[in-house]
Design an enzyme around this catalytic site. Structure first.
Site, PDB file in Angstrom:
ATOM      1  N   ARG A  24       0.823  -1.211   0.000  1.00 19.82           N
ATOM      2  CA  ARG A  24       0.000   0.000   0.000  1.00 19.82           C
ATOM      3  C   ARG A  24       0.859   1.264   0.000  1.00 19.82           C
ATOM      4  NH1 ARG A  24      -3.409   2.379   4.456  1.00 19.82           N
ATOM      5  NH2 ARG A  24      -5.138   3.459   3.439  1.00 19.82           N
ATOM      6  N   HIS A  29       0.354   4.358  -2.592  1.00 22.58           N
ATOM      7  CA  HIS A  29       0.082   5.727  -2.151  1.00 22.58           C
ATOM      8  C   HIS A  29       1.208   6.675  -2.523  1.00 22.58           C
ATOM      9  CE1 HIS A  29      -3.473   5.263   0.795  1.00 22.58           C
ATOM     10  NE2 HIS A  29      -3.454   4.235  -0.045  1.00 22.58           N
ATOM     11  N   ASN A  34      -4.014   8.862   4.468  1.00 22.23           N
ATOM     12  CA  ASN A  34      -2.827   8.248   5.059  1.00 22.23           C
ATOM     13  C   ASN A  34      -2.769   8.315   6.577  1.00 22.23           C
ATOM     14  OD1 ASN A  34      -1.963   7.824   2.415  1.00 22.23           O
ATOM     15  ND2 ASN A  34      -0.723   9.683   2.370  1.00 22.23           N
ATOM     16  N   HIS A  87      -6.326  -6.032  -2.838  1.00 22.25           N
ATOM     17  CA  HIS A  87      -7.174  -6.126  -1.650  1.00 22.25           C
ATOM     18  C   HIS A  87      -7.441  -7.569  -1.246  1.00 22.25           C
ATOM     19  CE1 HIS A  87      -8.951  -1.803  -2.183  1.00 22.25           C
ATOM     20  NE2 HIS A  87      -7.690  -1.808  -1.824  1.00 22.25           N
TER      21      HIS A  87
END
Length: 335
Positions: free
Chosen positions: A62, A66, A94, A193
């Site tokens: 992740r 990001h 975040n 996911h």
């Protein structure tokens, strides 16, 4: 040819041009001569970290997402706040959510001991994400390397460009298109996911939606799988309070990287609203549903496609050559 299918093909061609343009700036085995043990150091420390805490695999994957979705894959997400610059870590998507920074810090420290000012933090993130996936049973791919680190972060960009967990399909498509990624990339990268977890605040609205909202898009739920799933989620996340309680993104195999995510969303059991819209809001004449079915029934197809799209995402707006720098400490630009 149908107009929507033609549009999909055009988007794919344009995004592939974007990828080819940036991938020429990176190379395989970039550190073979400069720092031969670089990938081994990253791999070993990722293995130790993930063995101790399997959830860190999703966290490091992740972090790479990001990072790339804000200003490109430049390690801007790792910078701490300093006077005149607010860290991306404090942005809405975040804050109290991203983790794994200490793992990157340790890897960077060891790489600086081995090869001072040689391996960028951005490359560490890309390699760590690859190793995180493989360590949980997913595919391995060759990471293109040679990125430099940014000299700044973008707090506003992190708030603007990182997809929200309740995004509509149209919003997701537009968000990925801004990054040079097409609809196929959107679907396959959503498969990340299959590992990790999310806080109740990220999906609570969906599990307490009205009956009319609930029925919309779930005509295929003839066996009431989603009804039962929603009952489980409500037991974890009451209507008030416990917003920071966690639920696994994949209830079937939460710590294993596999294709169960796609099976889940076909049954209406994706945890986030942005997962389920791939099916419930598919307005491309079933093209997305067809892709989801393909990955749900063929794990190797998912793995091969995921690796390809991760390489593509890892090339977004990279800094190379005289651009940026190689930080000594991933949390701060060099003095």
């Amino acid at each position: 040819m149908e107009p929507m299918r033609l549009l999909l093909i055009l988007i794919t061609i344009l995004s592939n041009v974007h990828t080819l343009r940036s991938s020429k700036l990176l190379v395989h085995e970039y550190y073979k001569e400069k720092c031969p043990l670089a990938e081994d150091i990253v791999r070993h420390n990722m293995a130790v970290a993930v063995l101790k805490d399997p959830l860190l695999a999703a966290s490091l994957l992740r972090l790479h997402f990001h990072d790339c979705f804000v200003m490109g894959c430049d390690a801007s997400v790792l910078l701490d706040s300093v006077e005149g610059m607010t860290s991306e870590k404090l942005a809405g998507p975040n804050l109290n959510s991203l983790r794994g920074f200490e793992v990157i810090d340790k890897i960077k420290y060891l790489l600086e001991e081995e090869c001072p000012l040689t391996v960028s933090c951005a490359d560490i993130l890309a390699m760590a994400a690859r190793d995180a996936v493989e360590l949980r049973g997913g595919p391995r791919w060759e990471v293109w390397l040679g990125r430099k680190d940014s000299l700044e972060s973008s707090f506003s960009g992190a708030n603007l460009f990182i997809p929200a967990p309740n995004s509509s399909l149209e919003a997701l498509i537009n968000n990925f298109k801004q990054q040079g990624l097409d609809i196929e990339d959107l679907v396959v990268l959503s498969g990340s996911h299959t590992i990790g977890r999310a806080r109740c605040v990220s999906f609570k609205q969906r599990i307490y939606e009205t009956k009319q909202e609930y029925n919309h898009g779930y005509e295929y739920d003839r066996y009431k799988r989603y009804t039962n799933f929603r009952r489980i989620l409500r037991s974890i996340c009451p209507v008030t309070g416990r917003d920071d309680k966690f639920a696994p993104l994949d209830f079937q195999t939460p710590k294993r990287f596999d294709n169960h995510y796609f099976i889940n969303i076909l049954e209406g059991k994706g945890l986030l609203g942005s997962d389920n819209v791939l099916i419930s809001q598919d307005y491309l004449h079933g093209l997305i549903r067809e892709q989801v079915w393909g990955y749900a029934s063929n794990e190797k197809l998912f793995f091969d496609s995921f690796a390809k799209s991760m390489i593509k995402m890892g090339n977004i707006n990279v800094l190379t050559g005289d651009e940026g720098e190689i930080r000594r400490n991933c949390r701060f630009v060099n003095p």
